[in-house]
Design an enzyme around this catalytic site. Structure first.
Site, PDB file in Angstrom:
ATOM      1  N   ASP A 274       0.819  -1.219   0.000  1.00 62.06           N
ATOM      2  CA  ASP A 274       0.000   0.000   0.000  1.00 62.06           C
ATOM      3  C   ASP A 274       0.850   1.264   0.000  1.00 62.06           C
ATOM      4  O   ASP A 274       2.072   1.216   0.182  1.00 62.06           O
ATOM      5  CB  ASP A 274      -0.958   0.004   1.215  1.00 62.06           C
ATOM      6  CG  ASP A 274      -0.309  -0.508   2.496  1.00 62.06           C
ATOM      7  OD1 ASP A 274       0.923  -0.431   2.602  1.00 62.06           O
ATOM      8  OD2 ASP A 274      -1.039  -0.982   3.370  1.00 62.06           O
TER       9      ASP A 274
ATOM     10  N   HIS B 227      -7.316  -4.752  10.235  1.00 64.36           N
ATOM     11  CA  HIS B 227      -7.047  -4.476   8.816  1.00 64.36           C
ATOM     12  C   HIS B 227      -5.762  -5.171   8.385  1.00 64.36           C
ATOM     13  O   HIS B 227      -4.836  -5.355   9.180  1.00 64.36           O
ATOM     14  CB  HIS B 227      -7.040  -2.968   8.497  1.00 64.36           C
ATOM     15  CG  HIS B 227      -5.877  -2.182   8.965  1.00 64.36           C
ATOM     16  ND1 HIS B 227      -5.962  -0.865   9.373  1.00 64.36           N
ATOM     17  CD2 HIS B 227      -4.556  -2.486   9.076  1.00 64.36           C
ATOM     18  CE1 HIS B 227      -4.781  -0.416   9.704  1.00 64.36           C
ATOM     19  NE2 HIS B 227      -3.904  -1.374   9.534  1.00 64.36           N
TER      20      HIS B 227
ATOM     21  N   ASN C 267      -7.603  -3.011  14.444  1.00 65.78           N
ATOM     22  CA  ASN C 267      -8.987  -3.297  14.038  1.00 65.78           C
ATOM     23  C   ASN C 267      -9.065  -4.472  13.059  1.00 65.78           C
ATOM     24  O   ASN C 267     -10.098  -4.706  12.457  1.00 65.78           O
ATOM     25  CB  ASN C 267      -9.630  -2.043  13.415  1.00 65.78           C
ATOM     26  CG  ASN C 267      -8.890  -1.564  12.170  1.00 65.78           C
ATOM     27  OD1 ASN C 267      -7.946  -2.212  11.707  1.00 65.78           O
ATOM     28  ND2 ASN C 267      -9.321  -0.438  11.624  1.00 65.78           N
TER      29      ASN C 267
ATOM     30  N   GLU D  81      -9.827  -2.024   5.393  1.00 68.26           N
ATOM     31  CA  GLU D  81     -10.385  -1.665   6.696  1.00 68.26           C
ATOM     32  C   GLU D  81     -11.706  -2.398   6.940  1.00 68.26           C
ATOM     33  O   GLU D  81     -12.422  -2.739   5.988  1.00 68.26           O
ATOM     34  CB  GLU D  81     -10.665  -0.157   6.724  1.00 68.26           C
ATOM     35  CG  GLU D  81      -9.424   0.725   6.570  1.00 68.26           C
ATOM     36  CD  GLU D  81      -8.681   0.934   7.885  1.00 68.26           C
ATOM     37  OE1 GLU D  81      -8.631   0.013   8.722  1.00 68.26           O
ATOM     38  OE2 GLU D  81      -8.134   2.035   8.072  1.00 68.26           O
TER      39      GLU D  81
HETATM   40  C1  F6R Z   1       1.400  -1.401   6.183  1.00 69.21           C
HETATM   41  C2  F6R Z   1       0.097  -2.020   6.280  1.00 69.21           C
HETATM   42  C3  F6R Z   1      -0.685  -2.036   7.546  1.00 69.21           C
HETATM   43  C4  F6R Z   1       0.162  -2.322   8.782  1.00 69.21           C
HETATM   44  C5  F6R Z   1      -0.710  -2.269  10.038  1.00 69.21           C
HETATM   45  C6  F6R Z   1       0.100  -2.494  11.294  1.00 69.21           C
HETATM   46  O1  F6R Z   1       1.939  -1.516   4.889  1.00 69.21           O
HETATM   47  O2  F6R Z   1      -0.374  -2.490   5.299  1.00 69.21           O
HETATM   48  O3  F6R Z   1      -1.699  -3.013   7.440  1.00 69.21           O
HETATM   49  O4  F6R Z   1       0.763  -3.581   8.665  1.00 69.21           O
HETATM   50  O5  F6R Z   1      -1.345  -1.031  10.119  1.00 69.21           O
HETATM   51  O6  F6R Z   1       0.982  -1.434  11.477  1.00 69.21           O
HETATM   52  P1  F6R Z   1       2.100  -1.475  12.614  1.00 69.21           P
HETATM   53  O7  F6R Z   1       3.050  -2.534  12.217  1.00 69.21           O
HETATM   54  O8  F6R Z   1       2.727  -0.101  12.570  1.00 69.21           O
HETATM   55  O9  F6R Z   1       1.408  -1.786  13.892  1.00 69.21           O
END
Ligand code: F6R
Length: 241
Positions: A67, A138, A136, A143
């Site tokens: 992403d 995702h 959450n 989301e």
């Molecule tokens: C990042 C992504 C997100 C993160 C998620 C967890 O490329 O796709 O899904 O993996 O938000 O983020 P952290 O590791 O910062 O807790």
């Protein structure tokens, strides 16, 4: 679903790195799906150390990131392009032409999303997709929502994700409200998936990922439908299993 539990972040980062390293050793031109955020930083540090010790060669590896924030340009210091260059790419011998992230500031976003899907097919699909997980549930930026998109698309970030990710910005107001992300179908097409989670804040999402109903309100629950998923969790993230 295979679940590996390590005692702390350092240990799970090493386990995850061994899995990525095995993939690259077995198939030097592997297509690696990569994630940003805090979670994979330890994994990336381990991979860099292996490269520096001469144990790993990325010269034929292709990378495809999950992403990118919209509408950030690749050279924006808050962009995921910048993050990946900083934390991994410029410290290993991956070839620039083999690195792929969605372009956050594309003029025609839909065309950019479609081109990203085409590119993934053209390189033969993703061999190993690394994932973190949102509090959450995702994955990528898919989301919780009454419906999910199968393919790469532009998505509105939830208030919760904006709040959680504000730690990387001066304030929550500066966090982009949208992102371009691989869809659930894109992720689930990867041949193998490695999800890493660390810390108590992820425990609820991990419980739903492993034991919950498969629901669009917890996108990670769809990993239950994939035949080759490994979760690498520290004890805190695994606390509710
Ligand atoms: C990042 C992504 C997100 C993160 C998620 C967890 O490329 O796709 O899904 O993996 O938000 O983020 P952290 O590791 O910062 O807790």
């Amino acid at each position: 679903m295979r679940i590996l539990i390590g005692k702390d972040y350092e240990e799970i980062s090493k386990k995850a790195a061994l899995m990525v390293a095995a993939q690259v050793m077995l198939k030097p031109n592997s297509v690696l799906g990569l994630a940003t955020g805090s979670t994979p930083l330890g994994l990336y540090r381990e991979l860099i150390a292996m490269y520096q010790r001469g144990e790993l060669d990325f010269s034929a590896v292709r990378t495809i990131n999950l992403d990118e924030y919209y509408p950030l340009a690749p050279d924006d210091p808050q962009s995921y392009h910048y993050f990946m260059n900083d934390h991994l790419f410029k410290q290993i011998n991956v070839k620039p032409e083999n690195i792929h992230l969605p372009k956050g500031n594309a003029d025609a976003v839909k065309a950019e999303c479609d081109a990203y899907e085409t590119m993934i097919s053209q390189v033969g699909g993703i061999d190993l997709q690394v994932l973190g997980i949102g509090v959450n549930g995702h994955i990528g930026f898919n989301e919780p929502h009454p419906f999910l998109h199968a393919q790469t698309h532009l998505v509105d970030l939830t208030a919760e994700t904006i709040q959680v990710n504000s730690r990387f910005f001066a304030s929550a107001e500066e966090v982009p409200r949208q992102a371009v992300t691989m869809g659930m179908g894109t992720i689930l097409k990867a041949r193998r998936i490695l999800l890493i989670a660390s810390g108590r804040s992820k425990a609820e999402a991990i419980k739903k990922t492993v034991n919950g109903l498969v629901t669009t309100e917890c996108p990670s629950s769809f990993l239950q439908t994939h035949p080759a998923v490994t979760l690498v969790l520290d004890q805190e993230a695994a606390a509710l299993l």
